[in-house]
Scaffold this active site. Structure first.
Site, PDB file in Angstrom:
ATOM      1  N   ASP A 375       0.861  -1.170   0.000  1.00 55.25           N
ATOM      2  CA  ASP A 375       0.000   0.000   0.000  1.00 55.25           C
ATOM      3  C   ASP A 375       0.906   1.231   0.000  1.00 55.25           C
ATOM      4  O   ASP A 375       2.100   1.124   0.311  1.00 55.25           O
ATOM      5  CB  ASP A 375      -0.891  -0.026   1.251  1.00 55.25           C
ATOM      6  CG  ASP A 375      -1.747   1.209   1.379  1.00 55.25           C
ATOM      7  OD1 ASP A 375      -2.420   1.559   0.403  1.00 55.25           O
ATOM      8  OD2 ASP A 375      -1.712   1.830   2.458  1.00 55.25           O
ATOM      9  N   ASP A 377      -0.034   5.140   1.067  1.00 57.57           N
ATOM     10  CA  ASP A 377      -0.188   6.076   2.183  1.00 57.57           C
ATOM     11  C   ASP A 377      -0.347   5.325   3.500  1.00 57.57           C
ATOM     12  O   ASP A 377      -1.253   4.499   3.652  1.00 57.57           O
ATOM     13  CB  ASP A 377      -1.396   6.978   1.944  1.00 57.57           C
ATOM     14  CG  ASP A 377      -1.276   7.745   0.631  1.00 57.57           C
ATOM     15  OD1 ASP A 377      -0.142   7.995   0.199  1.00 57.57           O
ATOM     16  OD2 ASP A 377      -2.321   8.073   0.042  1.00 57.57           O
TER      17      ASP A 377
END
Length: 538
Positions: A375, A377
């Site tokens: 991922d 952020d």
């Protein structure tokens, strides 16, 4: 044209493959008419495809109750009581328009074909489009010509069957714990390849069972894998012919519901199928596919890009006939009148060799590379709440410095990030692309995928859906079951579990449900160390 408000009736199509190809149009209809209740009237044998589809509010089975004149009158009254304001007829039949008219639905949209144009309020001219464009486009074209638009409908994703995690895990447990595999300790050996030797349309679309059997022997022998053969109750004998005496080859023909079939195919490493409903289910759950075509045209009913299509260039194909009308000499012969009275060879299908299919399976479809998915952020950088400026970009440098160790261990590095800020107008898509390119150029990432859609779009790429991981598998040959996903939210963990990858939750993100990770890391560096230690212990 201006559309009414109120509930919408969608008349679905009757074949599994065709139903799959209507899915982009149904998603586009939902996007174009937000807030309106959508009811799908469809035959029971295809209803399972839409059972958990968030674009559909209600499924109304078109079952035996509605057969005959009395049944159809009763159905029209049942529809009238629901006070639909709009009917969108994806099915082409005259009867579909008649029912909508008898039900008193004010707005009736469909192709003006089969003599039904006078029953429609929006009769879309038909000029043989079903033989001029892919059938998914055919249904989208109906909406576009009727004035139902959202970005011209060109951004509509490929068909997608919505399976929940429980269905996926049940299928995974079946494969890993199958007691009839013949293997010591039970379970089917990876890779598990699905084979579909049937095709309900007719024998001209079927690759010979004997060649499927040869392929099954190659998969279990040369690859050391397993085979699951799928099919209907009527196809049990041909499925048994394929698996007979082959250790690690199992027939499930006639033993699954439609949703169980979809879940089991989603857990296969690849699928080899004739042009059939099962083929369409295969790509709609994201499984790498080798599709075998004979009497039909891939340009009209083939799988999306990224899958393999094998078709022989013979002068009589595509003929679109259920049974071959060419003699064994290859010359045009009399039409076969009796079902099953086929020529000894069907040129368009018999010309495909088992070695050719096996080669395509190994070379282009079989996943073999490992990856670590990240991922963005909260995992690679601080979560800035819709990061949209370089000034707010704060990378986790301690962890990023460890990434070369993963590459040295043979892992690809792939980013997968939800970016609904694009759809919300808070983030420029170009910035998201620049950010992905930054990780590729500076930190050695191989690819960076992003989902630009709003959560209400119900797209297959937005985590927790595994769509982006499946795209990476298709693009780069990723073996998801020997890969990892590092993220900071439950959506990341659920996407990993849906795809079969190991899930590592990193405690740099927001607090909340964990999504049942395989490991909880205190930092990006800790997550990377855990992967490398786990690999040493294998």
């Amino acid at each position: 044209m201006g559309f009414l408000t109120g509930d919408v009736l969608i008349r679905g199509v009757n074949w599994v493959g065709d139903a799959v190809m209507t899915m982009p149009a149904i998603r586009a209809l939902r996007a174009a008419m937000p807030g309106r209740r959508m009811t799908l009237l469809v035959k029971p044998w295809v209803a399972g495809l839409f059972e958990k589809d968030p674009n559909i509010d209600e499924i109304m089975p078109y079952d035996d109750r509605w057969e005959g004149i009395k049944g159809k009158l009763a159905l029209s009254l049942a529809l009238r009581r629901k006070s639909f304001q709009t009917a969108v007829l994806l099915q082409n039949a005259f009867e579909a328009a008649l029912l909508a008219a008898l039900a008193g639905i004010p707005e009736r949209i469909g192709y003006g074909r089969d003599g039904r144009g006078f029953l429609l309020t929006a009769s879309i001219p038909f000029h043989g489009e079903d033989r001029q464009m892919h059938h998914s486009e055919y249904y989208l074209n109906l909406l576009e010509k009727a004035g139902i638009t959202k970005n011209g409908l060109k951004d509509t994703a490929a068909p997608w069957i919505y399976l929940d995690l429980e269905e996926r895990l049940k299928a995974r447990d079946f494969i890993s714990g199958f007691e009839g595999s013949g293997f010591v300790g039970g379970g089917l050996k990876r890779p598990v390849i699905g084979l579909n030797p049937g095709a309900a349309f007719g024998p001209s679309k079927r690759w010979p069972s004997s060649k499927f059997r040869e392929l099954a022997m190659m998969i279990t022998g040369e690859l050391g894998g397993s085979v699951l053969v799928f099919g209907s109750e009527k196809e049990k004998s041909s499925a048994e012919e394929v698996v007979r005496g082959i250790e690690g080859a199992v027939s499930l023909a006639g033993k699954t519901t439609l949703r169980e079939l979809a879940a089991l195919i989603s857990e296969c490493d690849a699928l080899v199928s004739n042009d059939s409903g099962t083929m369409h289910v295969g790509y709609a759950v994201g499984t790498p596919l080798v599709a075998l075509f004979g009497s039909t045209a891939p340009a009209l009913t083939g799988p999306p890009e990224g899958n393999i299509v094998i078709k022989k260039d013979v002068p009589c194909s595509p003929c679109f006939k259920r049974e071959c009308a060419v003699s064994d000499s290859g010359k045009s012969g009399p039409k076969i009148k009796k079902s099953g009275s086929m020529p000894l060879t069907i040129p368009c299908m018999d010309g495909i060799s088992s070695a050719e299919v096996f080669s395509a399976l190994k070379r282009s479809v079989m996943p073999s590379r490992r990856a670590v998915f990240f991922d963005r952020d909260g995992t690679l950088c601080r979560n800035a709440d819709y990061l949209s400026r370089w000034e707010d970009f704060e990378p986790f440098e301690d962890g990023l410095r460890e990434l070369p160790r993963l590459r040295e261990a043979g892992f690809m590095l792939i980013g997968v990030t939800n970016q609904s800020g694009i759809a919300r107008g808070l983030v420029k898509e170009e910035f998201v692309k620049e950010m992905g390119e930054h990780f590729i150029q500076k930190h050695g990432f191989d690819a960076f995928y992003y989902c630009p859609h709003h959560p209400d779009d119900f797209c297959p790429c937005r985590k927790p859906s595994p769509g982006m991981l499946f795209s990476a598998r298709k693009d780069s040959g990723i073996d998801l079951r020997n890969s990892y996903m590092i993220g900071d939210t439950a959506a990341d963990m659920l996407a990993a579990r849906a795809a079969g990858a190991k899930a590592i939750l990193i405690k740099t993100g927001t607090e909340g449900p964990s999504g049942a990770p395989d490991y909880v890391a205190h930092s990006l560096k800790d997550a990377i160390n855990h992967i490398l230690e786990s690999e040493k212990a294998r």
